[in-house]
Design an enzyme around this catalytic site. Structure first.
Site, PDB file in Angstrom:
ATOM      1  N   ASP A 154      -3.331   7.855 -11.867  1.00 53.98           N
ATOM      2  CA  ASP A 154      -1.981   8.252 -11.471  1.00 53.98           C
ATOM      3  C   ASP A 154      -0.979   8.058 -12.605  1.00 53.98           C
ATOM      4  OD1 ASP A 154      -2.311   9.346  -9.031  1.00 53.98           O
ATOM      5  OD2 ASP A 154      -1.722   7.588  -7.873  1.00 53.98           O
ATOM      6  N   ASP A 212      -5.474   1.636   3.760  1.00 53.11           N
ATOM      7  CA  ASP A 212      -6.750   1.035   4.118  1.00 53.11           C
ATOM      8  C   ASP A 212      -6.787   0.634   5.598  1.00 53.11           C
ATOM      9  OD1 ASP A 212      -4.756  -0.743   3.524  1.00 53.11           O
ATOM     10  OD2 ASP A 212      -5.874  -1.811   1.989  1.00 53.11           O
TER      11      ASP A 212
END
Ligand SMILES: O=c1ccn([C@@H]2O[C@H](COP(=O)(O)OP(=O)(O)O[C@H]3O[C@H](CO)[C@@H](O)[C@H](O)[C@H]3O)[C@@H](O)[C@H]2O)c(=O)[nH]1
Ligand SMILES: [Mn+2]
Length: 740
Positions: A140, A452
């Site tokens: 990223d 998550d």
């Protein structure tokens, strides 16, 4: 598998500790019932004044909230289990399914490239057939230094991988391997080859030094391109010797016994939200889908390397067990960290989560995804609703415009998909899959800050189960946050993410109960989503109200001579001793119990408060989502303080002020309370309130030390102390006006 007499894994139910836990739940609940009876009857028996009613109500409400939070958290203690695996009973290599390893990195300054490449190398060198391993890195940061690092890593891997294979090296991350020098269990990792091994090790070590030098040199050349990170098109490269044609790379790799290595930096535009890590993972999921489309995926953070080459085989012990495999979505390994000091003042190791709670989660249908160190089935993520003859239009609406990706989705539902490896590798559509507009108008959008936890919850609500596997040797090791500032920023991000789910339409208390594997499992989910709100509300109350009332001589608790004094003392001692028992039972020390108590108070009045507020503001559209990756670069001075067990208070005023102000308020009320107790004879009436202040002071002694005694860089600046004192004075006056 072929011989059912020999299972691939075993599950042990912890009968004794479950019995202890359940007994404690019963006894503690009875005590709580008495406590509530005492509180409730107060309102009927006493002639109430404003001075007592409002603070009593607030304290009562906090007690109810805290008790509810406690009740939810007991789900984790209802049925704890642990697992053993037998990887030696797995089928032959050619029958093992392929695995895609997805690694995320975001910022080359906070996440040093050498560290990221160690994670990449450690995954490449796992003890698994190389033609069935595919390693993808999402960058990223879109940094040239990372791409170059990948090329260097590939070159070094040609030395490293054969070495690891020949000597059966367990810790496959070179940095950790060379700096530890041993396997941790008394003998050297891989030392079975005699002098030849020693020689080769030296040789590889030199090659590693060269690799490191080249990577760090690149880092220096790297220009300040940080603004480019938010505005660039997709970059993708299959790492290989020379040419850039993907299909060749695959064949060359196979010939060379090397896993496939792919660099991906998705497109980013300032006008498009990129959803942080969740967004990065979705891109990797698609790109890997059209390149290797392995049935299993290992998710890793860039700071978490493989410390045991056999983790994939261990995970396969569950995934290949025909009894649980059809409903098993993922196997989660615990987060363990390589940089935890013996004292661990900030509880960076997250002891209770991975040593206790997750064992209970596992007994109820499995833990949530923890962001890193999990082996997940690709079908569970995006394949379950797809059938061979599904409507192509519908699929494209769901999964976006790439034909190749839709084709790959169809394949994962075929029974023989397990054994298809790389033969459908196609790179031509993969740049499309990494564009930021790809997800527009599709079903890809549903991502959360704590991707998550949310992913795990969704899977469990769809009927999947998961497994927590915690073998003796840590399978993965990451870098824990060892700086108070980082720790609190991270805690705030997590709290915000959890509360975001708690106040969404997917709130586990409402959405989960009858969808998850067991009712108690959704209570676990609810506890995680709600604890920041519960803790910040109740701890602020308990740190302010009894103290302000003490200063104003308003009693809130039974006198020592009252029978209910015993009830309150029992509830207090019962919860503290249970916590102490858990800490000691998981092999930690009394000191660590103190640390956990303290850090719980500190985080509740800061992180949990700010995180909850942040989530509410985001919900109201008044704040943008953000994800500050934690800093993984070691600051030598700070690390020294952490290792010595000394708090480093170099953090923002936002975090310091509440903690310091509350400690000052408690000190003042304690002093006044004691003085009044002695001279006015109020000790009996005010004992519990004096004791609460005393407990807060004792537990938070490091703050007092940082304020009054220490003079070093990590101490609390005088200006902060004065400002906080002012703040606590305001709290006192406001409280007094409201209550009187
Ligand atoms: O825009 C972003 C931000 C972060 N990351 C990556 O996300 C990972 C986790 O970030 P980190 O700064 O290490 O955060 P932690 O708080 O340590 O991560 C914990 O908390 C996260 C959720 O907040 C989970 O995703 C992680 O797995 C879990 O280890 C790292 O590999 C980052 O490179 C990205 O890829 N893109
Ligand atoms: Mn991390």
């Amino acid at each position: 598998m072929e011989n059912p007499k020999f299972p691939l894994h075993l599950c042990h139910v912890h009968k004794l500790s479950n019995f202890i836990n359940r007994t404690h739940i019963l006894v503690h609940s009875i005590a709580l019932a008495f406590l509530f009876y005492y509180r409730a009857s107060f309102f009927f028996q006493h002639p109430n004044t404003k001075a007592t009613t409002l603070p009593w109500l607030l304290v009562f409400a906090s007690e109810i909230l805290l008790a509810f939070e406690w009740l939810l958290s007991q789900s984790f203690r209802w049925r704890t289990v642990s697992r053993t695996v037998f990887p030696e009973r797995l089928p032959e290599n050619d029958k093992l399914p392929a695995i895609d390893v997805l690694i995320c990195t975001a910022d080359p300054e906070k996440e040093p490239t050498v560290m990221v490449m160690n994670t990449v190398l450690s995954a490449m060198a796992m003890d698994y057939p190389p033609e069935k391993l595919h390693v993808y890195l999402s960058d990223d940061g879109c940094a040239a230094v990372t791409l170059n690092g990948m090329r260097e890593a590939w070159r070094f891997a040609k030395w490293w991988l054969p070495f690891c294979r020949r000597y059966g090296i367990k810790c496959t991350a070179p940095e950790a391997y060379f700096s530890a020098g041993g396997g941790g269990d008394g003998y050297e990792d891989g030392d079975s080859g005699g002098s030849e091994f020693v020689q080769e090790k030296e040789h590889i070590k030199e090659a590693y030094e060269v690799f490191k030098k080249r990577v760090t040199e690149n880092a220096r050349i790297e220009d300040a391109r940080s603004n480019m990170r938010r505005d660039h098109s997709a970059v993708m490269e299959v790492i290989q010797e020379t040419s850039s044609e993907g299909d060749d790379a695959i064949q060359t790799n196979e010939a060379k016994n090397m896993p496939l290595l792919v660099y991906v930096s998705r497109e980013k535009r300032p006008s498009h939200p990129h959803h942080f890590k969740a967004g990065a993972l979705n891109v990797l999921l698609r790109v890997s889908g059209v390149i290797s489309n392995s049935p299993y995926i290992l998710g890793l953070d860039c700071d978490m390397y493989c410390n045991d080459a056999s983790s994939a085989r261990q995970a396969m012990c569950f995934h290949l067990d025909p009894k649980i495999s059809p409903s098993l979505a993922f196997v989660q390994f615990p987060h363990k960290f390589h940089n935890i000091s013996t004292n661990d003042i900030y509880d960076s190791q997250l002891r209770s989560i991975f040593m206790l709670l997750w064992q209970g989660y596992d007994g109820l249908g499995g833990p949530c995804v923890c962001g890193t160190g999990y082996y997940i089935k690709r079908v569970s993520l995006c394949g379950s609703s797809i059938s061979e003859d599904g409507d192509a239009m519908k699929l494209r609406q769901c999964f976006g415009p790439s034909n190749q990706f839709v084709k790959s989705l169809r394949q994962i539902n075929k029974p023989d998909h397990m054994f298809i490896q790389r033969n459908n590798a196609q790179l031509n559509e993969s740049p499309l899959l990494a564009t930021c507009a790809y997800e527009d108008g599709t079903k890809w959008g549903e991502v959360a800050m704590v991707e998550d936890y949310f992913t795990g919850f969704h899977l469990h609500c769809k009927g999947w189960i998961s497994v927590f596997c915690d073998p003796k040797r840590p399978q993965f090791l990451g870098s824990g946050t060892t700086k108070l500032d980082e720790f609190l920023v991270q805690g705030t991000r997590w709290s915000s993410g959890f509360v975001e789910v708690a106040i969404s339409k997917f709130s586990p208390l409402i959405y989960g109960p009858f969808k998850t594997h067991t009712f108690l499992q959704s209570m676990c989910y609810a506890e995680i989503a709600l604890f920041p709100i519960f803790y910040f509300l109740t701890l602020w109350c308990f740190a302010v109200i009894p103290q302000v009332c003490l200063l104003n001589s308003i009693p809130l608790y039974p006198e020592i001579s009252n029978t209910y004094f015993i009830v309150f003392s029992f509830v207090f001692l019962s919860s503290l001793s249970k916590h102490l028992y858990e800490v000691l039972a998981t092999g930690s020390t009394f000191q660590h119990w103190v640390n956990e108590q303290r850090i719980w108070m500190m985080k509740s009045v800061t992180c949990h408060l700010y995180g909850s507020v942040d989530a509410f503001l985001k919900k109201l559209g008044m704040r943008e989502a953000s994800f500050l990756p934690t800093n993984k670069v070691d600051d030598v001075e700070q690390l020294k303080l952490y290792n010595m067990g000394v708090f480093d208070f170099q953090t923002s005023l936002q975090f310091l002020a509440p903690m310091v102000a509350l400690v000052i308020l408690n000190m003042a009320s304690f002093a006044v309370g004691i003085a009044r107790g002695i001279f006015v004879g109020e000790l009996d009436k005010m004992f519990i309130q004096i004791f609460i202040a005393f407990y807060v002071i004792v537990m938070n002694y490091p703050i007092i030390e940082g304020m009054l005694i220490r003079k070093d860089k990590g101490s609390i600046p005088l200006s902060v102390t004065l400002l906080s004192a002012l703040f606590s004075l305001i709290v006192y006056f406001l409280g007094s006006i409201i209550f009187m």
